[in-house]
Design a protein around this motif. Structure first.
Motif, PDB file in Angstrom:
ATOM      1  N   ASP A  60       0.858  -1.191   0.000  1.00  0.00           N
ATOM      2  CA  ASP A  60       0.000   0.000   0.000  1.00  0.00           C
ATOM      3  C   ASP A  60       0.890   1.236   0.000  1.00  0.00           C
ATOM      4  N   PRO A  61       0.984   1.945  -1.130  1.00  0.00           N
ATOM      5  CA  PRO A  61       1.854   3.131  -1.186  1.00  0.00           C
ATOM      6  C   PRO A  61       1.505   4.189  -0.151  1.00  0.00           C
ATOM      7  N   GLN A  62       0.254   4.190   0.314  1.00  0.00           N
ATOM      8  CA  GLN A  62      -0.168   5.206   1.280  1.00  0.00           C
ATOM      9  C   GLN A  62       0.491   5.032   2.639  1.00  0.00           C
ATOM     10  N   ARG A  63       1.105   3.889   2.858  1.00  0.00           N
ATOM     11  CA  ARG A  63       1.771   3.661   4.144  1.00  0.00           C
ATOM     12  C   ARG A  63       3.064   4.460   4.275  1.00  0.00           C
ATOM     13  N   TYR A  64       3.577   4.934   3.166  1.00  0.00           N
ATOM     14  CA  TYR A  64       4.915   5.521   3.163  1.00  0.00           C
ATOM     15  C   TYR A  64       4.873   7.032   2.992  1.00  0.00           C
ATOM     16  N   GLY A  65       5.628   7.706   3.869  1.00  0.00           N
ATOM     17  CA  GLY A  65       5.706   9.155   3.781  1.00  0.00           C
ATOM     18  C   GLY A  65       7.060   9.642   3.311  1.00  0.00           C
ATOM     19  N   SER A  66       8.027   8.740   3.251  1.00  0.00           N
ATOM     20  CA  SER A  66       9.371   9.136   2.833  1.00  0.00           C
ATOM     21  C   SER A  66       9.965   8.081   1.913  1.00  0.00           C
ATOM     22  N   GLY A 106       8.208  14.913  -5.748  1.00  0.00           N
ATOM     23  CA  GLY A 106       6.864  15.408  -5.480  1.00  0.00           C
ATOM     24  C   GLY A 106       5.911  14.355  -4.953  1.00  0.00           C
ATOM     25  N   LYS A 107       6.333  13.086  -5.003  1.00  0.00           N
ATOM     26  CA  LYS A 107       5.463  12.003  -4.549  1.00  0.00           C
ATOM     27  C   LYS A 107       5.661  11.707  -3.058  1.00  0.00           C
ATOM     28  N   LEU A 108       6.916  11.694  -2.616  1.00  0.00           N
ATOM     29  CA  LEU A 108       7.261  11.405  -1.235  1.00  0.00           C
ATOM     30  C   LEU A 108       8.412  12.306  -0.807  1.00  0.00           C
ATOM     31  N   ARG A 109       8.581  12.435   0.486  1.00  0.00           N
ATOM     32  CA  ARG A 109       9.696  13.208   1.030  1.00  0.00           C
ATOM     33  C   ARG A 109      10.972  12.378   0.895  1.00  0.00           C
ATOM     34  N   LEU A 110      11.986  12.947   0.241  1.00  0.00           N
ATOM     35  CA  LEU A 110      13.240  12.237   0.055  1.00  0.00           C
ATOM     36  C   LEU A 110      14.087  12.321   1.319  1.00  0.00           C
ATOM     37  N   VAL A 111      14.676  11.202   1.709  1.00  0.00           N
ATOM     38  CA  VAL A 111      15.504  11.152   2.915  1.00  0.00           C
ATOM     39  C   VAL A 111      16.836  10.491   2.572  1.00  0.00           C
ATOM     40  N   GLU A 115      13.713   5.816   7.590  1.00  0.00           N
ATOM     41  CA  GLU A 115      12.900   6.106   8.769  1.00  0.00           C
ATOM     42  C   GLU A 115      11.805   5.048   8.867  1.00  0.00           C
ATOM     43  N   ALA A 116      10.936   5.198   9.847  1.00  0.00           N
ATOM     44  CA  ALA A 116       9.907   4.179  10.075  1.00  0.00           C
ATOM     45  C   ALA A 116       8.940   4.061   8.904  1.00  0.00           C
ATOM     46  N   ASP A 117       8.716   5.169   8.207  1.00  0.00           N
ATOM     47  CA  ASP A 117       7.736   5.155   7.108  1.00  0.00           C
ATOM     48  C   ASP A 117       8.412   5.229   5.745  1.00  0.00           C
ATOM     49  N   THR A 118       9.648   4.762   5.648  1.00  0.00           N
ATOM     50  CA  THR A 118      10.427   4.922   4.413  1.00  0.00           C
ATOM     51  C   THR A 118      10.275   3.723   3.479  1.00  0.00           C
ATOM     52  N   LEU A 119      10.126   4.031   2.208  1.00  0.00           N
ATOM     53  CA  LEU A 119      10.219   3.037   1.151  1.00  0.00           C
ATOM     54  C   LEU A 119      11.592   3.201   0.512  1.00  0.00           C
ATOM     55  N   VAL A 120      12.345   2.120   0.448  1.00  0.00           N
ATOM     56  CA  VAL A 120      13.703   2.160  -0.075  1.00  0.00           C
ATOM     57  C   VAL A 120      13.724   1.593  -1.494  1.00  0.00           C
ATOM     58  N   LEU A 121      14.205   2.396  -2.441  1.00  0.00           N
ATOM     59  CA  LEU A 121      14.369   1.931  -3.816  1.00  0.00           C
ATOM     60  C   LEU A 121      15.808   1.491  -4.025  1.00  0.00           C
ATOM     61  N   ARG A 122      15.977   0.273  -4.509  1.00  0.00           N
ATOM     62  CA  ARG A 122      17.303  -0.302  -4.747  1.00  0.00           C
ATOM     63  C   ARG A 122      17.432  -0.611  -6.245  1.00  0.00           C
ATOM     64  N   PRO A 123      18.017   0.280  -7.034  1.00  0.00           N
ATOM     65  CA  PRO A 123      18.154   0.029  -8.476  1.00  0.00           C
ATOM     66  C   PRO A 123      19.482  -0.669  -8.785  1.00  0.00           C
ATOM     67  N   ALA A 124      19.468  -1.476  -9.841  1.00  0.00           N
ATOM     68  CA  ALA A 124      20.686  -2.113 -10.330  1.00  0.00           C
ATOM     69  C   ALA A 124      20.711  -2.059 -11.857  1.00  0.00           C
ATOM     70  N   PHE A 216       4.005   5.232 -11.301  1.00  0.00           N
ATOM     71  CA  PHE A 216       3.797   3.818 -10.987  1.00  0.00           C
ATOM     72  C   PHE A 216       2.484   3.604 -10.230  1.00  0.00           C
ATOM     73  N   ARG A 217       1.758   2.557 -10.630  1.00  0.00           N
ATOM     74  CA  ARG A 217       0.548   2.134  -9.937  1.00  0.00           C
ATOM     75  C   ARG A 217       0.657   0.647  -9.651  1.00  0.00           C
TER      76      ARG A 217
END
Length: 218
Positions: A60-66, A106-111, A115-124, A216-217
């Motif tokens: 659920d993307p709504q779970r993430y704020g950062s 503009g979609k999420l706060r970049l960190v 943090e607790a609400d962070t989604l981590v993108l790992r590109p290769a 992305f959806r």
């Protein structure tokens, strides 16, 4: 067992033909960066390009704020060559990250730290393949043996550039992957097989991928 890319590594150039011209990455081209490829399914990106994608049922993307965008890695590990210098390799990784951050800011706060609400993108970046335009297919074979076949090619023909990438999105709190994606895209053609690859040749496809990430959806 996932087969690593053989002959696709950035340390060398692999001559590929129409036999590998599928719109999506084939299983034998998976790099091993993702832990599990078994659940990938073909889907369409926001720009209408075919991709292979997996999304966790409870994502659920709504779970993430950062959002934390890690610096892309080369998998398998790369080595500079006459075709691609170390500077170009570094520039590709840096630009890919910046493009993703630019489109997702503009979609999420970049960190910079999860943090607790962070989604981590790992590109290769799993491969950059260079093939001679309009030549018959060549089997993927070791670089040393490939050199003999390559000498029969006209050196003045355009060289087509294909970029392969894999991306994983991870829940920072649980450490669990929630999205996996494998895709390929075409860079700008090189004038001939002596022309070195530079970042500008790959910018259009990296920009397209970053825009797709923004829209992305699940």
């Amino acid at each position: 067992m996932v087969k690593p890319l053989f002959g696709f590594a950035l340390a060398g150039i692999v001559l590929l033909g129409s036999g590998c011209a599928s719109n999506v990455t084939q299983p034998e081209q998976y790099s091993g960066f993702l832990g599990d490829y078994s659940q990938l399914e073909e889907a369409m990106s926001a720009s209408g390009k075919p991709v292979l994608r997996w999304t966790a049922p409870d994502f659920d993307p709504q779970r993430y704020g950062s959002l934390l965008v890690e610096k892309p890695v080369f998998h398998p590990a790369q080595a500079p060559s006459d075709k691609m210098s170390q500077q170009t390799l570094d520039q590709i990784a840096t630009y890919m990250r910046l493009a993703l951050q630019r489109e997702l800011v503009g979609k999420l706060r970049l960190v910079g730290q999860p943090e607790a609400d962070t989604l981590v993108l790992r590109p290769a970046i799993s491969a950059v393949a260079v093939s001679t335009e309009h030549l018959k297919a060549y089997e993927v074979i070791p670089i040393a043996l490939l050199a003999a076949a390559a000498t029969t090619a006209a050196g003045t023909r355009d060289q087509e550039v294909t970029l392969y990438a894999e991306l994983e999105a991870v829940d920072a709190a649980s450490g669990k992957p929630v999205v996996g994606m494998v895709r390929k895209g075409q860079g700008l053609s090189l004038e001939n097989r002596k022309t070195p690859l530079i970042l500008d040749d790959l910018k259009p496809v990296l920009d397209d991928w970053a825009r797709d990430a923004r829209h992305f959806r699940p």
